[in-house]
Design a protein around this motif. Structure first.
Motif, PDB file in Angstrom:
ATOM      1  N   ALA A  46      11.872   7.364   0.006  1.00 54.25           N
ATOM      2  CA  ALA A  46      10.594   6.651   0.112  1.00 54.25           C
ATOM      3  C   ALA A  46      10.760   5.176  -0.260  1.00 54.25           C
ATOM      4  N   THR A  47      11.445   4.911  -1.371  1.00 57.10           N
ATOM      5  CA  THR A  47      11.630   3.503  -1.765  1.00 57.10           C
ATOM      6  C   THR A  47      12.535   2.785  -0.762  1.00 57.10           C
ATOM      7  N   ALA A  48      13.497   3.528  -0.185  1.00 58.32           N
ATOM      8  CA  ALA A  48      14.375   2.911   0.826  1.00 58.32           C
ATOM      9  C   ALA A  48      13.575   2.562   2.085  1.00 58.32           C
ATOM     10  N   ALA A  49      12.625   3.420   2.454  1.00 58.28           N
ATOM     11  CA  ALA A  49      11.794   3.146   3.645  1.00 58.28           C
ATOM     12  C   ALA A  49      10.953   1.892   3.424  1.00 58.28           C
ATOM     13  N   ILE A  50      10.382   1.778   2.224  1.00 52.04           N
ATOM     14  CA  ILE A  50       9.561   0.593   1.929  1.00 52.04           C
ATOM     15  C   ILE A  50      10.439  -0.661   1.919  1.00 52.04           C
ATOM     16  N   MET A 110      -9.946   7.667   4.470  1.00 53.33           N
ATOM     17  CA  MET A 110      -8.766   8.407   4.919  1.00 53.33           C
ATOM     18  C   MET A 110      -7.529   8.123   4.072  1.00 53.33           C
ATOM     19  N   ASN A 111      -7.627   7.180   3.124  1.00 56.36           N
ATOM     20  CA  ASN A 111      -6.438   6.910   2.314  1.00 56.36           C
ATOM     21  C   ASN A 111      -6.150   8.107   1.416  1.00 56.36           C
ATOM     22  N   PRO A 112      -4.883   8.490   1.288  1.00 54.37           N
ATOM     23  CA  PRO A 112      -4.597   9.709   0.520  1.00 54.37           C
ATOM     24  C   PRO A 112      -4.838   9.566  -0.978  1.00 54.37           C
ATOM     25  N   VAL A 113      -4.897   8.337  -1.477  1.00 54.18           N
ATOM     26  CA  VAL A 113      -5.136   8.119  -2.902  1.00 54.18           C
ATOM     27  C   VAL A 113      -6.473   7.401  -3.067  1.00 54.18           C
ATOM     28  N   GLU A 114      -7.278   7.880  -4.005  1.00 53.09           N
ATOM     29  CA  GLU A 114      -8.547   7.210  -4.304  1.00 53.09           C
ATOM     30  C   GLU A 114      -8.255   5.807  -4.840  1.00 53.09           C
ATOM     31  N   VAL A 115      -9.093   4.851  -4.486  1.00 47.92           N
ATOM     32  CA  VAL A 115      -8.850   3.462  -4.890  1.00 47.92           C
ATOM     33  C   VAL A 115     -10.065   2.945  -5.654  1.00 47.92           C
ATOM     34  N   SER A 116      -9.844   2.447  -6.860  1.00 47.07           N
ATOM     35  CA  SER A 116     -10.936   1.842  -7.627  1.00 47.07           C
ATOM     36  C   SER A 116     -10.976   0.341  -7.329  1.00 47.07           C
ATOM     37  N   VAL A 130       0.831  -1.211   0.000  1.00 43.60           N
ATOM     38  CA  VAL A 130       0.000   0.000   0.000  1.00 43.60           C
ATOM     39  C   VAL A 130       0.866   1.261   0.000  1.00 43.60           C
ATOM     40  N   LEU A 131       1.984   1.236   0.726  1.00 45.59           N
ATOM     41  CA  LEU A 131       2.865   2.412   0.702  1.00 45.59           C
ATOM     42  C   LEU A 131       3.344   2.685  -0.721  1.00 45.59           C
ATOM     43  N   GLU A 132       3.659   1.640  -1.469  1.00 49.55           N
ATOM     44  CA  GLU A 132       4.050   1.835  -2.884  1.00 49.55           C
ATOM     45  C   GLU A 132       2.907   2.476  -3.667  1.00 49.55           C
ATOM     46  N   PHE A 133       1.685   1.993  -3.404  1.00 53.22           N
ATOM     47  CA  PHE A 133       0.511   2.530  -4.100  1.00 53.22           C
ATOM     48  C   PHE A 133       0.306   4.012  -3.754  1.00 53.22           C
ATOM     49  N   ASN A 134       0.560   4.367  -2.499  1.00 43.90           N
ATOM     50  CA  ASN A 134       0.306   5.749  -2.050  1.00 43.90           C
ATOM     51  C   ASN A 134       1.443   6.722  -2.377  1.00 43.90           C
ATOM     52  N   LEU A 135       2.507   6.219  -3.009  1.00 42.99           N
ATOM     53  CA  LEU A 135       3.653   7.087  -3.304  1.00 42.99           C
ATOM     54  C   LEU A 135       3.247   8.313  -4.108  1.00 42.99           C
ATOM     55  N   GLU A 136       2.269   8.168  -5.013  1.00 43.50           N
ATOM     56  CA  GLU A 136       1.906   9.299  -5.882  1.00 43.50           C
ATOM     57  C   GLU A 136       1.431  10.509  -5.085  1.00 43.50           C
ATOM     58  N   ALA A 137       0.891  10.275  -3.879  1.00 42.23           N
ATOM     59  CA  ALA A 137       0.404  11.407  -3.075  1.00 42.23           C
ATOM     60  C   ALA A 137       1.232  11.646  -1.820  1.00 42.23           C
ATOM     61  N   ARG A 138       2.037  10.681  -1.413  1.00 46.93           N
ATOM     62  CA  ARG A 138       2.691  10.792  -0.110  1.00 46.93           C
ATOM     63  C   ARG A 138       4.186  10.450  -0.138  1.00 46.93           C
ATOM     64  N   GLU A 139       4.861  10.729  -1.258  1.00 49.44           N
ATOM     65  CA  GLU A 139       6.273  10.344  -1.367  1.00 49.44           C
ATOM     66  C   GLU A 139       7.124  11.007  -0.271  1.00 49.44           C
ATOM     67  N   ARG A 140       6.858  12.295   0.010  1.00 46.43           N
ATOM     68  CA  ARG A 140       7.673  12.996   1.009  1.00 46.43           C
ATOM     69  C   ARG A 140       7.491  12.366   2.395  1.00 46.43           C
ATOM     70  N   GLU A 141       6.230  12.103   2.774  1.00 42.58           N
ATOM     71  CA  GLU A 141       5.973  11.539   4.108  1.00 42.58           C
ATOM     72  C   GLU A 141       6.555  10.130   4.242  1.00 42.58           C
ATOM     73  N   GLU A 175      10.159  10.350   4.755  1.00 44.94           N
ATOM     74  CA  GLU A 175      10.501  10.719   6.144  1.00 44.94           C
ATOM     75  C   GLU A 175      10.533   9.497   7.058  1.00 44.94           C
ATOM     76  N   LEU A 176       9.724   8.495   6.724  1.00 40.51           N
ATOM     77  CA  LEU A 176       9.676   7.285   7.561  1.00 40.51           C
ATOM     78  C   LEU A 176      11.050   6.627   7.686  1.00 40.51           C
ATOM     79  N   LEU A 177      11.901   6.826   6.663  1.00 42.57           N
ATOM     80  CA  LEU A 177      13.223   6.182   6.686  1.00 42.57           C
ATOM     81  C   LEU A 177      13.994   6.567   7.942  1.00 42.57           C
ATOM     82  N   LEU A 178      13.844   7.825   8.377  1.00 43.76           N
ATOM     83  CA  LEU A 178      14.552   8.284   9.573  1.00 43.76           C
ATOM     84  C   LEU A 178      14.160   7.448  10.789  1.00 43.76           C
TER      85      LEU A 178
END
Lengths: 192, 394
Positions: free
Chosen positions: B326-330, B376-382, B292-303, B306-309
């Motif tokens: 972001a990819t390193a955090a995932i 509450m998900n930042p990206v709309e899901v079909s 899901v984090l990969e899916f949400n990257l389009e809207a939440r890459e910066r956040e 930050e998780l990597l820290l």
């Protein structure tokens, strides 16, 4: 300590109150706008549920006796709808009634932001601007219906602010469905 | 003009650390009560955890009014009814819950009836249907994951209607959450891992979904650091009391974060898989989190970057270019799952659970779309995207 004189006390009260006349006028204008938009949203959703296959599919999955309301917590404005066969229909609300689902804005300004397309429905929930009473799964269906209706009847640059992601709809499809929705809206309005 | 607005609420007193259980008698007395009904389940009683608590209470002159240990794995209307009957029969004046999420939920529901009267929880279902404070209530979690000790929700199974009744009210919040490392020392490795990944997901979704706010972010990031730092050491050495307490604290902080900022698509998919195939909730969370984090990257890459820290350390974060964080955090979360798999065998994918049938994925996707967390998900899901995510998690 010097006692505050009558005139300085009035000045202080004036400063604290700001400009009550202007604030009241702004409040009344917002309330009028919200009332009109609530009426319009209800009528347009009723029309869209009659002509758009995507919304019809969502309505088909609602319980037969489904009812919902979107209103201000103050009770000064609101819309109420029910499932009527294969579509949604506006209904009159009454005090103390039990509804399947209630979306309630905590304040007029919060409703104004959403109905003025400054803030989307999901963002309004995220910002704690409204409360939900009822089954969350039913709420998700109604939110999808509202999003779809807005995407169809509003210009893209307005609708894009109201939804998380503007759906992929061809211009021809959108215009065709929008015409049908507005046509149905007029028939409902004048045709009884 | 920015119109950001948020609310944050957590009045629960946290009592945590060495001999925390021994503070419970003081907490009861300071609230003017002395006859608690202890709510628990047979497993917790069998593990000796209830005895540990009651001995700590007895050392300070408090004897429980009664023990109700018939809480089933899924809290039910019948068990709530039986629990409140025990409360009244023993003339109790407060509650102590000792257990996991189901025990907490049951105790919250018993507290409603103990305060309001009657033996039917159904009239209180929904949001904000309680109008006054309930009886004093202390929560002692024996798992480190659900965060129920700091949430204002209880979900009770209605066996007749084949439905789940949610009750949401700030009055459901316990007065005190007691975190003592002795309570989780005997937690089996797989449950330890699954509940910790549940806590990691609560914190990560609170930090990356639409309702994030500065206060819940502070709790969420501290919780993420706690799980990332201590999960593997605890699995390697289950008797590590320091690590156990750190995980318990992380779970509570994640609970505070998500009860204010909500959760998103990971929970929507996890709830649907849990309802369809009965896979443990925490296991589902671990399976879906990186997908899901990969899916949400389009809207939440910066956040997500930050998780990597919080998932690694300052040196790693500083050495990673911003565009790759972001990819390193995932990748860090995937690496953590691999370590957990090798240490305790926790499934990393839907297929590894052995419980999910591929032919059910269409129905699971449709169910996930109707889950309340979805909003509450930042990206709309079909529907198609939800289905594709299930394939990615397979």
């Amino acid at each position: 300590m010097q006692a505050e004189t009558g005139s300085s006390a009035a000045d202080t009260a004036g400063r604290v109150a700001g400009s009550p006349g202007r604030a009241r006028a702004a409040y009344r204008a917002q309330l009028l706008y919200v009332r009109v938009m609530m009426w319009l949203v209800g009528r347009l959703l009723q029309a869209a549920s009659a002509v758009d296959p995507v919304i019809r599919a969502e309505v088909a999955a609602l319980p037969a006796d489904f009812t919902f309301a979107m209103r201000l917590s103050s009770g000064l404005a609101g819309l109420s709808m029910r499932r009527d066969g294969e579509r949604l229909a506006t209904r009159k609300s009454s005090a103390g009634e039990s509804l399947s689902l209630v979306f309630e804005f905590k304040h007029l300004t919060h409703a104004f932001l959403v109905l003025g397309f400054v803030e989307g429905t999901a963002r309004a929930f995220a910002n704690d601007r409204m409360t939900l009473s009822g089954d969350a799964a039913l709420a998700m269906k109604i939110v999808r219906c509202l999003n779809r209706m807005e995407a169809l009847v509003l210009p893209k640059f307005v609708a894009a602010r109201a939804v998380k992601r503007y759906p992929q709809i061809g211009l021809g499809t959108k215009l065709g469905l929008a015409l049908k929705i507005y046509g149905r809206f007029l028939i409902d309005l004048f045709g009884g | 003009m920015r119109r950001d607005f948020y609310e944050f609420f957590c009045p629960v007193k946290t009592v945590a650390g060495y001999k925390a259980l021994e503070h419970m008698a003081f907490e009861l007395r300071s609230r003017g009560v002395s006859r608690p009904l202890v709510v628990s389940d047979r497993g917790v009683v069998g593990a000796g955890l209830v005895t540990t608590v009651t001995e700590a209470l007895a050392a300070d002159g408090i004897s429980p009014g009664g023990l109700f240990d018939e809480v089933p794995p899924d809290s039910s209307i019948a068990s709530v009814k039986a629990g409140v009957a025990a409360y009244r029969a023993q003339d109790c004046d407060c509650l102590i819950a000792i257990g996991g999420g189901s025990v907490m939920d049951t105790a919250k529901a018993i507290n409603i009836l103990a305060t309001e009267g009657g033996d039917d929880i159904r009239p209180f279902a929904g949001v904000n249907n309680l109008r006054r404070p309930l009886k004093p209530f202390l929560a002692v979690p024996t798992t480190a994951g659900t965060g129920s000790e700091v949430t204002a929700v209880t979900i009770i199974k209605d066996e007749e209607a084949h439905a789940k009744l949610p009750v949401v009210s700030p009055y459901l919040l316990p007065d005190v959450a007691v975190l003592d490392p002795r309570m989780t020392l005997k937690l089996p490795p797989q449950i330890t891992a699954a509940t910790a990944l549940d806590a990691l997901t609560h914190a990560t979704e609170a930090f990356t979904c639409l309702a994030k706010n500065p206060v819940s972010d502070a709790y969420a990031t501290t919780a993420i650091s706690g799980v990332a730092r201590w999960l593997v050491p605890v699995l390697e050495e289950p008797s590590n009391a320091e690590g156990r307490l750190e995980l318990a604290q992380a779970a509570t902080m994640a609970g505070i974060a998500f009860s204010n900022s909500m959760v998103g698509l990971v929970h929507s998919l996890g709830h649907a898989v849990g309802a369809t195939a009965g896979v443990h909730h925490g296991t589902c969370m671990g399976i879906f989190l990186p997908v899901v984090l990969e899916f949400n990257l389009e809207a939440r890459e910066r956040e997500i970057g930050e998780l990597l820290l919080y998932l690694s350390d300052a040196e790693t974060y500083a050495a990673t270019p911003a565009s790759q964080r972001a990819t390193a955090a995932i990748a860090r979360i995937r690496s953590l799952k691999d370590q957990v798999k090798s240490l305790c065998g926790l499934p990393r994918s839907l297929s590894e659970t052995g419980q999910v049938r591929r032919e059910d994925l269409d129905a699971i996707a449709a169910l996930a779309l109707d889950d309340g967390s979805m909003i509450m998900n930042p990206v709309e899901v079909s529907l198609e995207e939800a289905r594709a995510l299930l394939d990615r998690a397979w």
